[in-house]
Design a protein around this motif. Structure first.
Motif, PDB file in Angstrom:
ATOM      1  N   GLN A  54      -4.483  -1.386   8.125  1.00 54.19           N
ATOM      2  CA  GLN A  54      -3.919  -0.367   7.241  1.00 54.19           C
ATOM      3  C   GLN A  54      -2.596  -0.843   6.656  1.00 54.19           C
ATOM      4  O   GLN A  54      -2.320  -0.661   5.461  1.00 54.19           O
ATOM      5  N   ASP A  58      -2.394  -0.856   2.774  1.00 57.17           N
ATOM      6  CA  ASP A  58      -1.596   0.207   2.168  1.00 57.17           C
ATOM      7  C   ASP A  58      -0.115  -0.124   2.083  1.00 57.17           C
ATOM      8  O   ASP A  58       0.618   0.502   1.316  1.00 57.17           O
ATOM      9  N   TYR A 193       6.769   6.686   0.076  1.00 54.54           N
ATOM     10  CA  TYR A 193       6.129   5.407  -0.215  1.00 54.54           C
ATOM     11  C   TYR A 193       5.166   5.541  -1.400  1.00 54.54           C
ATOM     12  O   TYR A 193       4.588   6.611  -1.614  1.00 54.54           O
ATOM     13  N   LYS A 195       1.758   4.077  -2.092  1.00 56.82           N
ATOM     14  CA  LYS A 195       0.683   3.409  -1.361  1.00 56.82           C
ATOM     15  C   LYS A 195       0.128   2.216  -2.150  1.00 56.82           C
ATOM     16  O   LYS A 195      -0.206   2.324  -3.325  1.00 56.82           O
ATOM     17  N   ILE A 243       3.282   8.915  -0.732  1.00 57.15           N
ATOM     18  CA  ILE A 243       3.147   9.325   0.668  1.00 57.15           C
ATOM     19  C   ILE A 243       4.536   9.653   1.200  1.00 57.15           C
ATOM     20  O   ILE A 243       5.459   8.841   1.067  1.00 57.15           O
ATOM     21  N   HIS A 255       7.034  -0.581   7.114  1.00 57.61           N
ATOM     22  CA  HIS A 255       6.537  -0.875   5.779  1.00 57.61           C
ATOM     23  C   HIS A 255       6.832  -2.306   5.355  1.00 57.61           C
ATOM     24  O   HIS A 255       7.785  -2.935   5.822  1.00 57.61           O
TER      25      HIS A 255
END
Length: 337
Positions: A54, A58, A193, A195, A243, A255
């Motif tokens: 993920q 993402d 964020y 994505k 997000i 991130h």
């Protein structure tokens, strides 16, 4: 001497105390857990293969609990004194945005590299577990610290932070850990964020990324919309990709350094306090890098080495960790000694 501060027992063997809050260079207990001799945070989280995938797809992963709420609250309660210039180690931070009596009260406050100022903050920032997690997410063999960021966004009107990417300021492969020290939600101006934006190709002109940062005069989304326009993305497209990180105190997000992110106004009734920890590969160097003034001041003459006194290695697959970290965290040595 013994004193209790929000569940923290400090034992002092002499009447002399170092720092602003009675911090002694010996034993400290947190609810029965001795952390003076080993202040490292114990972090149980380990990313699953699904979370690693993920993160790569993402650009982020959100974790509801990284550290205990009580530890998060204790760290949050220390931040106000940091912004008043009370540094436990006697070392000043690399950046210090907001001065009492000089700065506007509604501006979001930031300190860079508070780990050098306070050993309890350092115990989280320099955690080998965080180093291991970042290495797994980033696909690295090890991790070192680039810098940390302390954030305090005031209640009711705490100003925005413009959309940006961390790699626009930190010119290495990078993973950021953003730890919430208060409960955070959309109303408190939490982190946002876009994505998948870490996979956007670089544009010929990216000067819009590093424009206004703190309390921008225009909308905090303006750099993002300039980027999106060049990619033929509409405001509706961006809305679908946005997000918002909503976690309790002690929760966090990881991130990618190329992921677009920013944060809006804090309209809630409470502070939004957090720590951002910027981690880079353990084999990072200055070779071929155009670094800014924070990093450039630590560049050794005629060398591309990132010296471990300034950029310590937190974790490496072969078991190596910068040797001086243990004595620094337990208070028996100063920085880099």
């Amino acid at each position: 001497q013994t004193e209790m501060i929000r569940g923290l027992t400090r034992r002092c063997t002499s009447s002399r105390k170092d720092g602003w809050n009675g911090v002694c260079k010996n034993q400290v207990r947190w609810k029965g857990e001795e952390i003076g001799r080993d202040r490292e945070f114990k972090i149980d989280y380990d990313p699953s293969e699904k979370e690693i995938q993920q993160f790569r797809d993402d650009g982020y992963v959100i974790i509801p609990k990284l550290i205990d709420r009580d530890r998060a609250t204790h760290l949050a309660d220390k931040l106000d004194s940091l912004f008043k210039g009370k540094f436990e180690t006697g070392v000043y931070p690399d950046e210090w945005h907001w001065r009492e009596g000089l700065s506007l009260p509604n501006v979001t406050r930031e300190i860079c590299n508070a780990w050098k100022c306070d050993r309890e903050i350092a115990s989280l920032v320099l955690s080998p577990q965080l180093g291991s997690i970042a290495a797994k997410l980033g696909g690295w063999g090890g991790t070192r610290i680039a810098q940390d960021d302390i954030w305090m966004k005031p209640p009711h009107h705490g100003k925005e932070i413009s959309y940006h990417t961390d790699c626009a300021y930190i010119p290495w492969k990078e993973v950021t850990v953003w730890v919430a020290l208060d409960d955070v939600s959309a109303s408190s101006g939490t982190l946002e964020y876009i994505k998948g934006s870490h996979r956007w190709s670089k544009l010929p002109d990216e000067s819009h990324i590093t424009g206004e940062f703190h309390a921008p005069d225009a909308s905090y989304t303006r750099p993002l919309h300039a980027e999106a326009s060049a990619r033929n993305l509409s405001p509706s497209d961006l809305k679908d990709l946005t997000i918002k990180v909503e976690v309790p105190a002690g929760g966090c997000s990881f991130h990618d350094g190329n992921l677009w992110h920013g944060s809006g106004i804090n309209t809630s009734n409470h502070w939004r306090r957090s720590i951002g920890i910027h981690l880079i590969p353990s084999d990072a160097s200055f070779e071929g890098k155009d670094v800014g003034y924070i990093y450039g001041r630590y560049r050794i003459h005629n060398s591309t080495e990132m010296h471990e006194s300034f950029f310590p290695i937190l974790w490496r697959r072969d078991g190596y960790r910068s040797p001086w970290l243990s004595s620094f965290l337990n208070g028996s040595s100063s920085l880099g000694m």
